[in-house]
Design an enzyme around this catalytic site. Structure first.
Site, PDB file in Angstrom:
ATOM      1  N   ASP A 156      -7.905  -9.675  -3.702  1.00 25.80           N
ATOM      2  CA  ASP A 156      -6.790 -10.311  -4.419  1.00 25.80           C
ATOM      3  C   ASP A 156      -5.924 -11.137  -3.489  1.00 25.80           C
ATOM      4  OD1 ASP A 156      -7.482  -9.156  -6.738  1.00 25.80           O
ATOM      5  OD2 ASP A 156      -5.917  -7.631  -6.738  1.00 25.80           O
ATOM      6  N   LYS A 166      -5.163 -13.512  -8.661  1.00 29.19           N
ATOM      7  CA  LYS A 166      -4.240 -12.530  -9.204  1.00 29.19           C
ATOM      8  C   LYS A 166      -2.796 -12.932  -9.004  1.00 29.19           C
ATOM      9  CE  LYS A 166      -6.102  -9.333 -11.547  1.00 29.19           C
ATOM     10  NZ  LYS A 166      -6.179  -7.940 -11.292  1.00 29.19           N
ATOM     11  N   MET A 198       7.026  -7.176  -9.708  1.00 27.55           N
ATOM     12  CA  MET A 198       6.828  -8.451 -10.412  1.00 27.55           C
ATOM     13  C   MET A 198       8.085  -8.872 -11.163  1.00 27.55           C
ATOM     14  SD  MET A 198       3.025  -7.693 -11.852  1.00 27.55           S
ATOM     15  CE  MET A 198       3.263  -5.943 -12.045  1.00 27.55           C
TER      16      MET A 198
END
Ligand SMILES: C[S@@+](CC[C@H](N)C(=O)[O-])C[C@H]1O[C@@H](n2cnc3c(N)ncnc32)[C@H](O)[C@@H]1O
Length: 459
Positions: free
Chosen positions: A248, A270, A383
């Site tokens: 990733d 990703k 996130m």
């Protein structure tokens, strides 16, 4: 090489140690770890060592003066470790006259043999010696090796030892060597080191029967938050042994340097809006590669089971009957908290911690806000960077005091880590006026106030 490292068969040797001080005791401990016959001559010896010697059939302690009457007739090796230089000197002459090999701890350039530092994974032994030039360097290397060689090398060594005769009888020499190469390059060693003895045994039998063991395997491995030193030993081993790697965006390129040069490697993306390969495609790639008999490494940032879709990927493997193993990694919350000096729990500030994602499947940020407002609870938001204005607004609206401290940790654990601290009321303006970059982790709660005192990492 002035010195020649050899491995002596301990149970056929008699050692005589003269002296009972600290240095002598260290040598006695080393010798007691082998099956040699051991005679210790010393005025005094700690009771524990006396007992250990008494428990061994042929070994003993003689509490006599180590003078020139000493009988060395039976010994092949003599260790002279008294603090009397002249006595050591005289005993060395006498020992050599009787055909013994001598190790003098007070005169390192007068030694017939010396003791290496040993990493014991019996039957596998790794001996380290600096030829007497630097015991500190020898110890350092031994410690490095200790950390790098899991205890399970014992099992691996024993398994190979038990197979050796069988293979010898079954195969002529050239095929034997090729067999062992195949065996070592198969998944058997990794299964032994990964403590899956039954699977290791089954695969080994398959290889002995001539079946190449076509089945591949997937390693779902957490690469941690960035700093390569935060990899686990097992993660490093699997990275080095994979045939194909799917990684990733969040995996540090320095970690990719550990991949074997001949292994294939594929970036599968990703970033939030950059799925180089869609999730379903990744799941399928893992299945297909393993079905081709490859050792497949799926390398993910942080921990694969924390906001990492690791569960989804192995669900498909499980459905397809592909064997897999999961290796945890240090999740961003732990890495960022440690490297910013913000403990996630602390008896004076927070008794619980909650991990949430600020980015939901449909792109919204629809969190159970009521549940997040708890005194003495730390909130960690993965996130959450683009959602910061909404997050802060909603937290205040649902009762969080506006002055609650909040930290954004940018590129946590990496050399260019930045920690941005503000309050939930002011953080949206701060973010708007600063160029923060992903990956960024958000920590909310009173523990953030410890940052000013506990920060230690400067990249
Ligand atoms: C898709 S999640 C993956 C989390 C990962 N599985 C883990 O356990 O850390 C990605 C988010 O983790 C956080 N993150 C990962 N590595 C980070 C780092 N080095 N510094 C700050 N945040 C990080 C960021 O919030 C980023 O948006």
């Amino acid at each position: 090489m002035m010195n020649l490292p050899l491995v002596l068969r301990g149970d056929r040797q008699t050692f005589l140690v003269v002296g009972g001080g600290q240095v002598a005791q260290r040598k006695i401990h080393t010798l007691l770890a082998s099956e040699c016959r051991l005679v210790v001559v010393a005025e005094q010896l700690p009771v524990a060592l006396q007992q250990q010697l008494a428990e061994r059939a042929d070994s003993c302690w003689q509490s006599v003066d180590a003078d020139e009457q000493l009988d060395m007739a039976d010994a092949s090796f003599v260790v002279l470790a008294t603090d009397d230089h002249a006595l050591n000197e005289a005993l060395a002459i006498k020992a050599r006259q009787q055909g013994c090999k001598v190790c003098r701890v007070d005169q390192t350039d007068d030694n017939d043999f010396i003791f290496p530092a040993v990493v014991d994974r019996s039957p596998v032994l790794v001996a380290v010696s600096s030829s007497g030039s630097s015991p500190a360097l020898t110890r350092h290397l031994k410690e490095r090796l200790e950390a790098f060689l899991p205890l399970e090398y014992r099992e691996l060594g024993s398994m190979m030892q038990s197979l050796r005769q069988r293979i010898k009888e079954k195969l002529p020499p050239p095929q034997r060597a090729a067999f062992w190469r195949r065996w070592m390059n198969s998944n058997v060693p990794e299964l032994v080191l990964g403590r899956q003895p039954q699977r290791a045994q089954a695969l080994s039998e398959q290889l002995i029967a001539g079946d190449e063991g076509q089945g591949g395997e997937v390693y779902l491995v957490g690469a941690g938050p960035g700093d390569p030193d935060l990899l686990t030993f097992r993660a490093l081993r699997l990275i080095q042994s994979a045939d194909v790697v799917y990684y990733d965006r969040l995996v540090n390129p320095r970690i990719l340097e550990f991949i074997a040069p001949q292994a294939e490697r594929f970036y599968v993306g990703k970033a939030k809006s950059d799925h180089a390969v869609p999730q379903e495609g990744i799941n399928q790639l893992l299945v297909t590669s393993a079905q081709q008999g490859k050792r497949v490494l799926r390398l993910k940032g942080g921990d694969p089971f924390i906001f990492g879709r690791g569960g989804e990927e192995i669900e498909q493997l499980a459905d397809a009957g592909i064997p897999f193993q999961v290796v945890p990694g240090i999740t961003a919350a732990s890495g960022c908290a440690a490297y910013s000096g913000i403990p996630l729990t602390h008896r004076d500030y927070a008794q619980s911690v909650r991990f949430v994602t600020g980015h939901l499947k449909n792109g919204s940020c629809n969190l159970p806000w009521h549940e997040l407002i708890h005194p003495q609870q730390t909130l960690v938001i993965y996130m959450g960077l683009t959602g910061i204005p909404v997050i802060c607004e909603q937290l205040i609206e649902h009762g969080m005091p506006p002055e609650t401290p909040i930290a954004l940790i940018e590129k946590g654990t990496l050399p260019d880590q930045q920690v941005h601290v503000s309050t939930v009321a002011e953080m949206p303006d701060y973010v708007a006026s600063h160029q923060l970059q992903a990956p960024t982790l958000t920590i909310v709660g009173d523990v953030v106030s410890l940052y000013s005192r506990l920060a230690w990492f400067n990249g």
